[in-house]
Scaffold this active site. Structure first.
Site, PDB file in Angstrom:
ATOM      1  N   TYR A  16       0.756  -1.290   0.073  1.00  0.00           N
ATOM      2  CA  TYR A  16      -0.030  -0.007   0.038  1.00  0.00           C
ATOM      3  C   TYR A  16       0.808   1.251  -0.179  1.00  0.00           C
ATOM      4  O   TYR A  16       0.332   2.287  -0.271  1.00  0.00           O
ATOM      5  CB  TYR A  16      -0.870  -0.021   1.397  1.00  0.00           C
TER       6      TYR A  16
ATOM      7  N   LYS B 287       5.316 -14.072   3.121  1.00  0.00           N
ATOM      8  CA  LYS B 287       5.289 -15.039   1.892  1.00  0.00           C
ATOM      9  C   LYS B 287       6.807 -15.101   1.075  1.00  0.00           C
ATOM     10  O   LYS B 287       6.967 -14.890   0.331  1.00  0.00           O
ATOM     11  CB  LYS B 287       4.493 -14.490   0.549  1.00  0.00           C
TER      12      LYS B 287
ATOM     13  N   ASP C   9      -9.501  -8.734   8.527  1.00  0.00           N
ATOM     14  CA  ASP C   9     -10.986  -8.808   8.314  1.00  0.00           C
ATOM     15  C   ASP C   9     -11.038 -10.581   8.869  1.00  0.00           C
ATOM     16  O   ASP C   9     -12.214 -10.805   9.214  1.00  0.00           O
ATOM     17  CB  ASP C   9     -11.143  -8.763   7.022  1.00  0.00           C
TER      18      ASP C   9
ATOM     19  N   ASP D 139      -0.970 -17.579   3.064  1.00  0.00           N
ATOM     20  CA  ASP D 139      -1.918 -18.361   2.495  1.00  0.00           C
ATOM     21  C   ASP D 139      -2.357 -19.469   3.740  1.00  0.00           C
ATOM     22  O   ASP D 139      -3.454 -19.774   3.944  1.00  0.00           O
ATOM     23  CB  ASP D 139      -1.609 -19.066   1.120  1.00  0.00           C
TER      24      ASP D 139
ATOM     25  N   ASP E  69      -4.122  -6.303   6.375  1.00  0.00           N
ATOM     26  CA  ASP E  69      -5.223  -5.596   6.233  1.00  0.00           C
ATOM     27  C   ASP E  69      -6.147  -6.800   5.692  1.00  0.00           C
ATOM     28  O   ASP E  69      -7.647  -6.854   6.280  1.00  0.00           O
ATOM     29  CB  ASP E  69      -5.221  -5.034   4.747  1.00  0.00           C
TER      30      ASP E  69
HETATM   31  C1  IPM Z   1      -8.719  -0.980   7.082  1.00  0.00           C
HETATM   32  C2  IPM Z   1      -9.275  -0.450   5.827  1.00  0.00           C
HETATM   33  C3  IPM Z   1      -8.333   0.686   5.229  1.00  0.00           C
HETATM   34  C4  IPM Z   1      -7.197  -0.179   4.565  1.00  0.00           C
HETATM   35  C5  IPM Z   1      -9.086   1.567   3.860  1.00  0.00           C
HETATM   36  C6  IPM Z   1     -10.392   1.874   4.353  1.00  0.00           C
HETATM   37  C7  IPM Z   1      -8.101   2.439   3.337  1.00  0.00           C
HETATM   38  O1  IPM Z   1      -9.736  -1.291   4.980  1.00  0.00           O
HETATM   39  O2  IPM Z   1      -8.239   0.038   8.078  1.00  0.00           O
HETATM   40  O3  IPM Z   1      -8.444  -1.981   7.191  1.00  0.00           O
HETATM   41  O4  IPM Z   1      -7.299  -0.863   3.562  1.00  0.00           O
HETATM   42  O5  IPM Z   1      -6.305  -0.049   5.223  1.00  0.00           O
HETATM   43 MN    MN Z   2      -9.255  -3.262   5.853  1.00  0.00          MN
END
Ligand code: IPM
Ligand code: MN
Length: 361
Positions: free
Chosen positions: A138, A193, A253, A225, A249
């Site tokens: 990123y 990785k 999730d 993975d 990131d």
């Molecule tokens: C997070 C979000 C952010 C990211 C977005 C909103 C830029 O998904 O904080 O996990 O991708 O880092």
């Molecule tokens: Mn995120």
């Protein structure tokens, strides 16, 4: 008594609802004059109105405040000509420009919450994902290359300095905890990785070097993975997981899903001089304005903010406030009567906030 200025960006979608919820609980906890909340604009709606997603005035206010509290930013259709979302520049640029290199994401299954992982009870999932927050893939945000509609590239960036400091932070976090639920062992897992790319092999090499300073803590490795499998099959094995920005990131999730919902997942994004606090979820425009969003992620981020500020300023009142919010949330969830929609219940934002406010002791 010291007072603190908190820069507030409410953002888009459900951002304003969950952000106001957290502010209400923070005021309820500390009284109304310890924290001074000042709102500033940023995000996708602001971009639609002005053509700027993150005004310079907002940046300066965030920089000079004692901490930054955020709802959520970004709306799917609000994009730059290159197709990327404009609203995301608030969070992303804040990370880069304030050097908020450590993104701390606790993944904890709370009492009263049923995990989709059948075998796992509250207490058995309790780890931290430490996401490197200023480098990795990123780092190329807004700087990738597109050629003639034929090809596009983004470049991953891994530096020794950036890796050393985040891995060191992982060991420090582990040292302050009680180890993994499975065996009580303090363990830092380097998630990468390294088998495929040089950049990740370098990340791992630096992690091995830093680990020498922490012989009391186990160093473990997982390829990302395989990690998606481990976080489903043996989440109790983990204590602190340190990983590259994009991997963090993604796996955060996944981790949030195992503890019930993204709505349960707070994050603290900190550097040496600034701290930024929000829930890990997005702006959920589909449910915005209906009063049904789960505010607990942002409320718990408020608790993390008090903890961070309290340590920085050696302020026992704030530390105590953070513990009270955490305990209040746990009491509400454990009681089983108030269950937000994303956890399978029907309690709206208002009910959840009122219940947490009552549960603060
Ligand atoms: C997070 C979000 C952010 C990211 C977005 C909103 C830029 O998904 O904080 O996990 O991708 O880092
Ligand atoms: Mn995120």
């Amino acid at each position: 008594m010291k007072t603190y200025e908190i820069a507030v960006v409410q953002g888009d979608g459900i951002g304003p609802e969950v952000c106001s919820a957290a502010i209400e609980i923070l005021k309820e906890t500390l009284g109304s004059n310890r924290l001074h909340f000042v709102e500033h604009p940023a995000g996708a709606e602001h971009y639609k109105k002005t053509g700027v997603a993150f005004p310079e005035d907002t940046f300066n206010a965030c920089k000079s405040a004692d901490a930054v509290l955020h709802g959520a930013a970004g709306l799917p259709g609000v994009v730059y000509p290159d197709g990327t979302e404009a609203g995301l520049d608030f969070g992303l640029q804040l990370r880069f420009r304030l050097d908020l290199y450590a993104n701390i994401r606790p993944i904890k299954l709370h009492e009263g919450v049923v995990s989709p992982l059948r075998k796992y009870e509250p207490g058995s999932i309790d780890y931290i994902i430490l996401r490197e927050n200023t480098e990795g893939l990123y780092a190329s945000r807004g700087a990738g290359v597109r050629i003639r509609g034929e090809l596009a590239t983004d470049t991953i960036v891994i530096t020794r300095k950036g890796t050393e400091r985040v891995v060191r932070q992982a060991f420090e976090l582990s040292r302050a905890r009680n180890g993994a639920p499975r065996d009580g062992k303090r363990r830092v897992t380097c998630c990468d990785k390294a088998n495929v790319l040089r950049s990740y092999a370098f990340f791992r090499e630096v992690a091995v070097e830093v680990a020498k300073d922490y012989p009391d803590i186990e160093l473990d490795f997982a390829l990302v993975d395989a990690m998606t499998v481990h976080l489903v099959h043996r989440p109790d094995f983990y204590d602190v997981i340190v990983t590259e920005n994009m991997f963090g990131d993604i796996i955060s999730d996944l981790g949030a899903a195992t503890i019930g919902s993204m709505g349960m997942s707070p994050t603290a994004e900190v550097g040496d001089n600034n701290g930024f606090f929000q829930a890990a979820h997005g702006s959920a425009p589909d449910i915005a304005g209906q009063g049904v969003a789960n505010p607990l992620g942002t409320i718990l981020a408020g608790a993390m903010m008090l903890d961070w500020l309290g340590r920085r300023h050696d302020d026992e009142g704030l530390l105590e406030g953070g513990r009270r919010i955490q305990a209040g949330v746990e009491k509400v969830l454990g009681g089983g009567k108030i269950v937000p929609r994303d956890l399978g219940g029907s309690s709206g934002t208002r009910e959840v906030v009122d219940a947490v406010a009552r549960a603060l002791v």
